[in-house]
Design a protein around this motif. Structure first.
Motif, PDB file in Angstrom:
ATOM      1  N   THR A   1       0.929  -1.188   0.221  1.00  0.00           N
ATOM      2  CA  THR A   1       0.011   0.135  -0.018  1.00  0.00           C
ATOM      3  C   THR A   1       0.880   1.279   0.088  1.00  0.00           C
ATOM      4  O   THR A   1       1.952   1.288   0.777  1.00  0.00           O
ATOM      5  N   ASP A   2       0.393   2.086  -0.643  1.00  0.00           N
ATOM      6  CA  ASP A   2       1.320   3.549  -0.745  1.00  0.00           C
ATOM      7  C   ASP A   2       0.847   4.336   0.094  1.00  0.00           C
ATOM      8  O   ASP A   2      -0.381   4.825   0.480  1.00  0.00           O
ATOM      9  N   PRO A   3       1.734   5.433   0.784  1.00  0.00           N
ATOM     10  CA  PRO A   3       1.582   6.177   1.881  1.00  0.00           C
ATOM     11  C   PRO A   3       0.634   7.221   1.283  1.00  0.00           C
ATOM     12  O   PRO A   3      -0.302   7.592   1.938  1.00  0.00           O
ATOM     13  N   ALA A   4       0.641   7.851   0.186  1.00  0.00           N
ATOM     14  CA  ALA A   4      -0.106   8.973  -0.450  1.00  0.00           C
ATOM     15  C   ALA A   4      -1.519   8.585  -0.488  1.00  0.00           C
ATOM     16  O   ALA A   4      -2.440   9.227  -0.289  1.00  0.00           O
ATOM     17  N   ALA A   5      -1.645   7.230  -0.964  1.00  0.00           N
ATOM     18  CA  ALA A   5      -2.882   6.520  -1.371  1.00  0.00           C
ATOM     19  C   ALA A   5      -3.645   6.500   0.117  1.00  0.00           C
ATOM     20  O   ALA A   5      -4.826   6.721   0.253  1.00  0.00           O
ATOM     21  N   GLU A   6      -2.856   5.820   1.442  1.00  0.00           N
ATOM     22  CA  GLU A   6      -3.407   5.914   2.568  1.00  0.00           C
ATOM     23  C   GLU A   6      -3.820   7.077   3.030  1.00  0.00           C
ATOM     24  O   GLU A   6      -5.218   6.944   3.617  1.00  0.00           O
ATOM     25  N   LYS A   7      -3.259   8.091   2.759  1.00  0.00           N
ATOM     26  CA  LYS A   7      -3.814   9.518   3.343  1.00  0.00           C
ATOM     27  C   LYS A   7      -4.981  10.028   2.427  1.00  0.00           C
ATOM     28  O   LYS A   7      -6.050  10.430   3.068  1.00  0.00           O
ATOM     29  N   LEU A   8      -4.977   9.548   1.274  1.00  0.00           N
ATOM     30  CA  LEU A   8      -6.443   9.854   0.263  1.00  0.00           C
ATOM     31  C   LEU A   8      -7.493   8.997   0.968  1.00  0.00           C
ATOM     32  O   LEU A   8      -8.658   9.427   1.225  1.00  0.00           O
ATOM     33  N   LEU A   9      -7.122   7.683   1.584  1.00  0.00           N
ATOM     34  CA  LEU A   9      -8.189   6.702   1.983  1.00  0.00           C
ATOM     35  C   LEU A   9      -8.855   7.190   3.036  1.00  0.00           C
ATOM     36  O   LEU A   9     -10.155   6.696   3.514  1.00  0.00           O
ATOM     37  N   ALA A  10      -7.914   7.687   4.183  1.00  0.00           N
ATOM     38  CA  ALA A  10      -8.321   7.575   5.450  1.00  0.00           C
ATOM     39  C   ALA A  10      -9.475   8.506   5.589  1.00  0.00           C
ATOM     40  O   ALA A  10     -10.343   7.941   6.793  1.00  0.00           O
TER      41      ALA A  10
ATOM     42  N   GLY B   1     -12.980   6.424   5.847  1.00  0.00           N
ATOM     43  CA  GLY B   1     -13.098   5.318   6.763  1.00  0.00           C
ATOM     44  C   GLY B   1     -12.583   4.164   6.694  1.00  0.00           C
ATOM     45  O   GLY B   1     -12.494   3.179   7.188  1.00  0.00           O
ATOM     46  N   TRP B   2     -11.656   4.064   5.549  1.00  0.00           N
ATOM     47  CA  TRP B   2     -10.826   2.993   5.257  1.00  0.00           C
ATOM     48  C   TRP B   2      -9.886   2.404   6.224  1.00  0.00           C
ATOM     49  O   TRP B   2      -9.214   3.237   6.821  1.00  0.00           O
ATOM     50  N   VAL B   3     -10.167   1.305   6.440  1.00  0.00           N
ATOM     51  CA  VAL B   3      -9.056   0.688   7.531  1.00  0.00           C
ATOM     52  C   VAL B   3      -8.027  -0.172   6.739  1.00  0.00           C
ATOM     53  O   VAL B   3      -8.121  -1.105   6.072  1.00  0.00           O
ATOM     54  N   LYS B   4      -6.760   0.194   7.156  1.00  0.00           N
ATOM     55  CA  LYS B   4      -5.576  -0.836   6.343  1.00  0.00           C
ATOM     56  C   LYS B   4      -5.584  -1.987   6.939  1.00  0.00           C
ATOM     57  O   LYS B   4      -5.903  -2.247   8.270  1.00  0.00           O
ATOM     58  N   PRO B   5      -5.615  -3.094   6.068  1.00  0.00           N
ATOM     59  CA  PRO B   5      -5.610  -4.534   6.729  1.00  0.00           C
ATOM     60  C   PRO B   5      -4.126  -4.496   7.523  1.00  0.00           C
ATOM     61  O   PRO B   5      -3.407  -3.776   7.443  1.00  0.00           O
ATOM     62  N   ASP B   6      -4.240  -5.829   8.184  1.00  0.00           N
ATOM     63  CA  ASP B   6      -3.253  -5.997   8.871  1.00  0.00           C
ATOM     64  C   ASP B   6      -1.728  -5.982   8.273  1.00  0.00           C
ATOM     65  O   ASP B   6      -1.689  -6.931   7.293  1.00  0.00           O
ATOM     66  N   ALA B   7      -0.925  -5.294   8.646  1.00  0.00           N
ATOM     67  CA  ALA B   7       0.233  -4.774   7.719  1.00  0.00           C
ATOM     68  C   ALA B   7       1.265  -6.250   7.823  1.00  0.00           C
ATOM     69  O   ALA B   7       1.920  -6.396   6.804  1.00  0.00           O
ATOM     70  N   ALA B   8       0.675  -7.146   8.531  1.00  0.00           N
ATOM     71  CA  ALA B   8       1.456  -8.542   8.617  1.00  0.00           C
ATOM     72  C   ALA B   8       1.249  -9.353   7.686  1.00  0.00           C
ATOM     73  O   ALA B   8       1.867 -10.527   7.570  1.00  0.00           O
ATOM     74  N   ALA B   9      -0.156  -9.302   7.149  1.00  0.00           N
ATOM     75  CA  ALA B   9      -0.880 -10.356   6.614  1.00  0.00           C
ATOM     76  C   ALA B   9      -0.422 -10.384   4.936  1.00  0.00           C
ATOM     77  O   ALA B   9      -0.110  -9.384   4.593  1.00  0.00           O
ATOM     78  N   TYR B  10      -0.768 -11.531   4.517  1.00  0.00           N
ATOM     79  CA  TYR B  10      -0.433 -11.483   3.049  1.00  0.00           C
ATOM     80  C   TYR B  10      -1.612 -11.639   2.331  1.00  0.00           C
ATOM     81  O   TYR B  10      -2.358 -12.583   2.339  1.00  0.00           O
ATOM     82  N   PRO B  11      -1.972 -10.546   1.251  1.00  0.00           N
ATOM     83  CA  PRO B  11      -3.154 -10.594   0.537  1.00  0.00           C
ATOM     84  C   PRO B  11      -2.912 -11.504  -0.624  1.00  0.00           C
ATOM     85  O   PRO B  11      -1.957 -11.755  -1.130  1.00  0.00           O
ATOM     86  N   SER B  12      -4.299 -11.854  -1.082  1.00  0.00           N
ATOM     87  CA  SER B  12      -4.079 -12.342  -2.484  1.00  0.00           C
ATOM     88  C   SER B  12      -4.288 -11.367  -3.529  1.00  0.00           C
ATOM     89  O   SER B  12      -4.454 -10.235  -3.255  1.00  0.00           O
ATOM     90  N   GLY B  13      -4.252 -11.732  -4.659  1.00  0.00           N
ATOM     91  CA  GLY B  13      -4.533 -10.751  -5.477  1.00  0.00           C
ATOM     92  C   GLY B  13      -5.908 -10.130  -5.733  1.00  0.00           C
ATOM     93  O   GLY B  13      -6.041  -8.863  -5.785  1.00  0.00           O
ATOM     94  N   GLY B  14      -6.914 -10.884  -5.215  1.00  0.00           N
ATOM     95  CA  GLY B  14      -8.175 -10.659  -5.082  1.00  0.00           C
ATOM     96  C   GLY B  14      -8.371  -9.718  -4.009  1.00  0.00           C
ATOM     97  O   GLY B  14      -9.149  -8.625  -4.211  1.00  0.00           O
ATOM     98  N   ASP B  15      -7.777  -9.915  -2.797  1.00  0.00           N
ATOM     99  CA  ASP B  15      -7.950  -8.954  -1.750  1.00  0.00           C
ATOM    100  C   ASP B  15      -7.231  -7.574  -2.021  1.00  0.00           C
ATOM    101  O   ASP B  15      -7.729  -6.540  -1.654  1.00  0.00           O
TER     102      ASP B  15
END
Length: 459
Positions: free
Chosen positions: A63-72, A75-89
């Protein structure tokens, strides 16, 4: 052609994938107007085509820092930073929400068919740099449109142009005629129809990178299942097997990626796949039963197979940029200043020096190839590298050269790049010392478990 004043125009971004949307986020943060053009119907269209595959990079790395700021604020909540997403996720939980926030600045169903300078083909010098870019597009309904831009950022990737099976870089003789038995993607063996295609069959996997590792591990897992009896892989390598063939293993600082190579090794060691080395495919023929026979440049003919999975990398589509003056390396088709840094004979994605506008510039000012496309034919790309690229480029377009030349990224050193790690359950990848890049590889178990897709595409 009456082109509007360049300074009033948007920055056209080609592609609404991870790097393209990050570019839009950074441009927005700089007060610039992006216009993202996506040929597919949704954000991350290419990523969705490998939705079943799990990345070897964690959420914290994709996830990109500037994108996270735009999403914040949404109410978007960043998924667990230690988890591994699938492409679909990745597509559903991050890319699509980001496109939604950008709103009308992202257009779907729009294919870029050409980019040039307004009123100037690539031959003309006069007042060239004073002219805006003209972008020709085709809409899904067949309409054509001409758009103008102050700068162009091409983040269209390479997914649509896979490399062929032929060892010369050209399709093998008979490759096109055998297309009904050939795929250029890692198959989704959770899909019943796809699973039936490979179950109990003999399948050749051509390639030596992480995608090939993933396919081998998938086939090995299928071979041990109740409905997969008789499934066999034939791993076709253009080179021999050495200590580096299976990647960094337990020495890889991205443990999920290291586990991927170990899974491929286990597939061979356990007899689920046979390795054929030093084989460069020259022709693909059909025998009397309709099965495929691979013929090598040295005349070797392999035993017949039912299916072929070609995973020999990707290459950039430069056709719609033919009127621009690009400076590309003759081997990699990457920007000339970047090419020495990403040569796959010398580097993995963790040993590539973070780079930005200086390495990505071309003789044609204000046009940039970013993300996977910037690497040309090199396979060693990480999402966070693309985010750093577009951060630097957005700063340069905004006139902040100091920020453009500042390095704001540190990559983990890694043994080999190009794919992702495999684990039986997503939770397994989160174990260890906080799930960081150096978490103990021992926490990862080999094998995909069809219920939890393998990782890929982090690079």
């Amino acid at each position: 052609m009456n082109a509007p004043a360049t300074a009033e125009l948007p920055v056209v971004v080609i592609g609404a994938g991870p790097t393209g949307l990050a570019a839009a986020a950074h441009l927005t943060a700089r007060g610039l107007a992006p216009l993202v053009l996506e040929a597919g119907p949704a954000a991350g269209a290419a990523v969705r085509e490998w939705a079943h595959v799990r990345l070897f990079s964690t959420w914290g790395e994709v996830t990109d820092p500037a994108a996270e700021k735009l999403l914040a604020p949404t109410g978007w909540v960043k998924p667990d930073a230690a988890a591994y997403p699938s492409g679909g996720d990745w597509a559903e939980q991050y890319l699509q929400p980001l496109a939604d926030v950008l709103g009308e600045r992202v257009r779907f169903g729009v294919t870029v068919t050409g980019v040039s300078r307004a009123g100037r083909d690539r031959i003309v010098d006069a007042d060239r740099e004073d002219q805006p870019f003209v972008v020709h597009v085709a809409h899904a309904d067949g309409r054509e449109e001409r758009l103008f831009a102050r700068a162009v950022i091409d983040a269209s990737g390479t997914w649509a142009t896979p490399s062929p099976a032929g060892g010369s870089g050209l399709p093998a003789l008979g490759e096109k005629a055998a297309s009904d038995r050939i795929t250029y993607r890692v198959p989704d063996l959770k899909d019943p129809a796809v699973r039936a295609r490979y179950a109990g069959r003999r399948t050749a996997v051509i390639g030596s990178g992480a995608s090939a590792f993933t396919a081998l591990a998938y086939l090995a897992d299928l071979a041990t299942s109740d409905d997969g009896t008789g499934t066999k892989g034939v791993w076709i390598l253009r080179r021999g097997i050495s200590g580096s063939t299976f990647g960094g293993g337990t020495s890889d600082q991205l443990p999920a990626r290291g586990a991927l190579g170990l899974a491929a090794k286990a597939a061979v060691d356990d007899g689920h796949a046979d390795a054929v080395t030093g084989f460069r495919t020259d022709a693909i023929e059909r025998d009397a039963d309709g099965r495929l026979v691979l013929v090598g440049e040295d005349g070797r003919r392999l035993d017949p197979v039912d299916e072929v999975i070609v995973l020999t990398g990707f290459r950039p589509d430069l056709s719609f940029l033919s009127e621009l003056r690009l400076g590309l390396d003759e081997r990699l088709q990457a920007p000339t200043a970047l090419a020495p840094l990403i040569d796959p004979n010398q580097h993995s994605c963790g040993t590539v020096y973070p780079h930005g506008v200086n390495e990505l510039s071309h003789p044609e000012q204000d046009v940039y190839l970013v993300g996977m496309k910037s690497y040309g034919r090199a396979p060693t790309f990480l999402a966070m590298t693309g985010y750093e690229q577009v951060r630097s480029i957005a700063a340069a377009i905004a006139g902040d050269q100091e920020a453009a030349e500042r390095v704001e990224l540190t990559l983990p050193e890694t043994g080999v790049c190009g794919g992702a790690g495999l684990f039986d359950e997503p939770e397994a990848a989160q174990a260890g010392d906080g799930g960081g890049c150096c978490a103990a590889p021992a926490t990862l178990r080999i094998g995909t478990g069809i219920g939890a897709p393998a990782a890929s595409g982090g690079c």
